[in-house]
Motif scaffolding. Structure first.
Motif, PDB file in Angstrom:
ATOM      1  N   PHE A 127      26.983  77.076  20.261  1.00 13.56           N
ATOM      2  CA  PHE A 127      25.799  76.653  19.004  1.00 13.56           C
ATOM      3  C   PHE A 127      25.753  75.021  19.452  1.00 13.56           C
ATOM      4  O   PHE A 127      24.304  74.722  19.247  1.00 13.56           O
ATOM      5  CB  PHE A 127      26.291  77.035  17.706  1.00 13.56           C
ATOM      6  N   HIS A 128      26.594  74.609  19.746  1.00 12.58           N
ATOM      7  CA  HIS A 128      26.405  73.019  20.106  1.00 12.58           C
ATOM      8  C   HIS A 128      25.250  72.808  21.326  1.00 12.58           C
ATOM      9  O   HIS A 128      24.327  72.233  21.169  1.00 12.58           O
ATOM     10  CB  HIS A 128      27.487  72.158  20.292  1.00 12.58           C
ATOM     11  N   HIS A 145      26.573  69.219  26.131  1.00 12.72           N
ATOM     12  CA  HIS A 145      24.901  68.931  26.588  1.00 12.72           C
ATOM     13  C   HIS A 145      24.882  67.742  27.483  1.00 12.72           C
ATOM     14  O   HIS A 145      24.013  67.195  27.642  1.00 12.72           O
ATOM     15  CB  HIS A 145      24.225  68.385  25.401  1.00 12.72           C
ATOM     16  N   ARG A 176      23.117  75.137  21.925  1.00 11.19           N
ATOM     17  CA  ARG A 176      21.772  75.613  21.418  1.00 11.19           C
ATOM     18  C   ARG A 176      21.055  74.572  20.628  1.00 11.19           C
ATOM     19  O   ARG A 176      19.849  74.519  20.709  1.00 11.19           O
ATOM     20  CB  ARG A 176      21.770  76.919  20.554  1.00 11.19           C
ATOM     21  N   PHE A 177      22.045  73.745  19.926  1.00  8.51           N
ATOM     22  CA  PHE A 177      21.214  72.458  19.098  1.00  8.51           C
ATOM     23  C   PHE A 177      20.611  71.870  20.279  1.00  8.51           C
ATOM     24  O   PHE A 177      19.619  71.007  19.894  1.00  8.51           O
ATOM     25  CB  PHE A 177      22.337  71.888  18.536  1.00  8.51           C
ATOM     26  N   PHE A 178      21.057  71.483  21.418  1.00  2.98           N
ATOM     27  CA  PHE A 178      20.586  70.733  22.367  1.00  2.98           C
ATOM     28  C   PHE A 178      19.747  71.472  23.345  1.00  2.98           C
ATOM     29  O   PHE A 178      19.143  70.901  24.389  1.00  2.98           O
ATOM     30  CB  PHE A 178      21.638  70.054  23.218  1.00  2.98           C
ATOM     31  N   GLY A 179      19.146  72.635  22.793  1.00  8.19           N
ATOM     32  CA  GLY A 179      17.909  73.085  23.479  1.00  8.19           C
ATOM     33  C   GLY A 179      18.313  74.165  24.673  1.00  8.19           C
ATOM     34  O   GLY A 179      17.416  74.536  25.476  1.00  8.19           O
ATOM     35  N   MET A 180      19.497  74.144  25.083  1.00  9.36           N
ATOM     36  CA  MET A 180      20.119  75.380  26.179  1.00  9.36           C
ATOM     37  C   MET A 180      19.657  76.774  25.764  1.00  9.36           C
ATOM     38  O   MET A 180      19.619  77.020  24.578  1.00  9.36           O
ATOM     39  CB  MET A 180      21.632  74.957  26.181  1.00  9.36           C
ATOM     40  N   ARG A 211      20.745  62.683  22.025  1.00  9.42           N
ATOM     41  CA  ARG A 211      20.864  63.339  23.200  1.00  9.42           C
ATOM     42  C   ARG A 211      21.815  62.843  24.343  1.00  9.42           C
ATOM     43  O   ARG A 211      22.098  63.462  25.276  1.00  9.42           O
ATOM     44  CB  ARG A 211      19.451  63.804  23.720  1.00  9.42           C
TER      45      ARG A 211
END
Lengths: 317, 277
Positions: A107-108, A159, A110-114, A84
């Protein structure tokens, strides 16, 4: 440059990586400390262990031994947490070919929870910032090298990492794209206080861009300091490049035996001679080369001469 | 910026879950873009197979009567088998084909490997996603057989739990098998592997005949026990066509479970070795 309150952006202690049991160490017990907000360069030839070092710092290469901390997080013990804090731009284009430019960023995020909305808006802002706003819907397979690299950089920043790792960021780029990327990296340091760790085998990149440089060779760090200090300490000579009519081993041997010559690096019909800055040595070298000499170049102290002083051979081909 | 809000996690598993969800969204987008080719790829083989063997053959008087049992149409015998093949083939292809490229040539798996969750979960996501595709494939193939066949197809869901458990286990086993293939095989050889492994597995997977009838060829009956697809076909026979001779429930479920554990462990390990040096 190193602020005392924040943990080090990157802290390597006695890191060793050996890929095969009987192979030499790719990284041979290095120590490295990168402070908050620093642009740090790993400079060295191919095979020096730079990419392995970056791989270790970014969870993708498991060290054989040693400790690796990124912003105070133990990378080996908690890779998912460490990830992270890390943004990575790989040497080759590893963007997702099945997706568009904007989707790679989205999508990057989204991988980090955005959330959906914030991922889209941050992607748009970053694409705009790197001048690829109108390429959002382009499939990444259709991008040129420079645009792909910019997309990778934008993606790595989605992120908002604390430390950005760039592996050979300008290799294969045209001069214009290289300058643009340097500007982007400087901008990240200035506006966001981001720490940047990059590898390069371009002397001028390390010199122009990096606050501090570690010169690597054969898995070891030979010296680690500001470019100016390295030049001052090790680059206090002159680099004479002799271009001959043909390879001449005898001349190379003669030069090695000459007083004031620090290192000789023959490469086919070119001999690089690192000499001390004392008066009269350059004419002496020229005289030795005699009628064989086709061309001559003399370079002032630089990271290049420092590298030759440290390793006895030239960095650039 | 917004990313700062996820900077300090109180709930690690919540973050894993969001990353996992992100990976699923990415795969969904890619599939949505290619949904028609996906569907065509899924139904073409069973469509043609059903058409030739359960429509053309009976019409031209070349019908196959399985085991001399005139009560059961050939369509009834192959329906579970075709569903099994659809699940299996789709599951393997959905993981192995993209993975071979992502790991081999372009290394474009990188961004997903750098997502903030354990690498083994990145592999798991691929398998879960392929399982969903397998289930869609199964749901597309079954009505197709019923629709195309000229003969009566006597299929009833005799056991929902058995159907669900078999489909789920089969889909996961196929996905992990795809993971093994995708990590081991080079992109250039993936076509070869499909003809060398997947096609024989399909034909010798008790898809077009029940396992019990192989008693006429004992060596083949024993040999097919090493074929994972056999247990899927037989499991679906138990659930859909209980009138046709089939393996015991316990044999099917324990074999599929053992395969899942073995292939899951192997596939995950291979994947981690490929992405982390």
């Amino acid at each position: 440059m190193v602020s005392s309150d924040a943990p080090l952006s990157l802290d390597l202690r006695q890191v060793v990586k050996r890929y095969e049991p009987d192979a030499p160490n790719a990284v041979d017990g290095i120590d490295l400390a990168v402070g908050h907000g620093e642009i740090f360069g790993l400079l060295g030839p191919n095979g020096a262990g730079k990419t392995t070092t970056i791989g270790i710092a970014t969870t993708r290469v498991r060290p054989t031994s040693g400790t690796v901390m990124v912003t105070g997080v133990d990378v080996c013990a908690h890779p998912s947490v460490a990830k992270r804090h890390i943004g990575v731009v790989t040497q080759f284009n590893t963007l997702d070919r099945a997706c568009t430019v904007e989707e790679n960023l989205y999508f990057h995020g989204r991988f980090f929870g955005m959330s959906r909305r914030s991922a889209h808006s941050r992607a748009a802002a970053l694409l705009e910032r790197f001048g690829i706003g109108e390429r959002g819907r382009t499939m990444v397979s259709a991008l040129s090298g420079g645009l792909a690299r910019r997309t990778q950089l934008a993606c790595a920043l989605m992120h908002d990492p604390d430390v950005l790792f760039l592996d050979e960021p300008t290799t294969g780029l045209d001069p214009q794209s290289r300058m643009a990327l340097w500007d982007s990296v400087r901008g990240l340091q200035e506006s966001e206080g981001m720490s940047v760790v990059l590898t390069t085998h371009y002397i001028e990149e390390a010199d122009a861009l990096c606050d501090r440089v570690a010169i690597m060779n054969a898995g070891s760090i030979l010296v680690c300091d500001t470019p100016d200090q390295i030049k001052h300490d090790f680059g206090d000579g002159v680099l004479v490049t002799l271009r001959l009519r043909q390879a001449n081993d005898r001349l190379a041997a003669q030069l090695r035996d000459t007083d004031g010559v620090l290192a000789v690096d023959p490469d086919d019909d070119v001999i690089r001679v690192h000499v001390s800055a004392a008066d009269g040595i350059v004419p002496q070298v020229v005289a030795l080369a005699g009628p064989d000499l086709r061309d001559l170049a003399v370079a002032e102290p630089s990271l290049e001469t420092a590298f030759i002083a440290l390793t006895g051979r030239a960095l650039a081909p | 910026m917004t990313a700062a809000s996820v900077r300090r996690p109180s709930d690690r598993y919540g973050l894993y879950l969001r990353a996992f969800w992100g990976l699923m969204l990415r795969d969904a987008r890619v599939l949505a873009r290619e949904f028609i080719p996906f569907l065509l790829r899924t139904i073409m083989n069973p469509l043609l197979f059903t058409f030739v063997f359960t429509y053309v053959f009976p019409k031209i008087g070349a019908g196959i009567t399985p085991g001399g049992n005139a009560q059961v149409s050939f369509a009834t015998v192959i329906a579970p088998g075709l569903v099994a093949v659809a699940i299996f083939f789709q599951g393997i292809a959905a993981v192995a084909l993209p993975l071979a490229t992502e790991l081999g040539g372009t290394r474009e798996i990188e961004d997903r490997v750098m997502a903030p969750l354990p690498v083994s979960v990145v592999a798991l996501e691929k398998v879960i996603w392929s399982s969903l595709q397998s289930i869609i494939a199964a749901a597309a193939v079954l009505p197709l057989v019923l629709l195309v066949s000229a003969e009566p197809v006597s299929i009833t869901v005799a056991s929902w739990p058995m159907l669900i458990v078999t489909v789920l286990l089969a889909a996961l086993v196929a996905g992990y098998l795809g993971l093994v293939i995708g990590t081991v095989v080079k992109p250039k050889q993936i076509g070869l592997i499909f003809s060398l492994v997947v096609v024989p597995v399909t034909f010798l997977g008790c898809t077009y005949y029940p396992w019990a009838q192989l008693s006429h060829i004992p060596w083949l009956q024993v040999l097919t026990l090493f074929n994972p697809l056999v247990y899927v076909s037989e499991g679906l026979r138990i659930a859909l066509t209980p009138g046709i001779p089939h393996m015991p429930v316990a044999a099917v479920l324990s074999a599929l479970t053992a395969l899942l554990v073995a292939l899951g462990a192997l596939g995950t390990r291979l994947f981690i070795t490929r992405v982390i040096d």
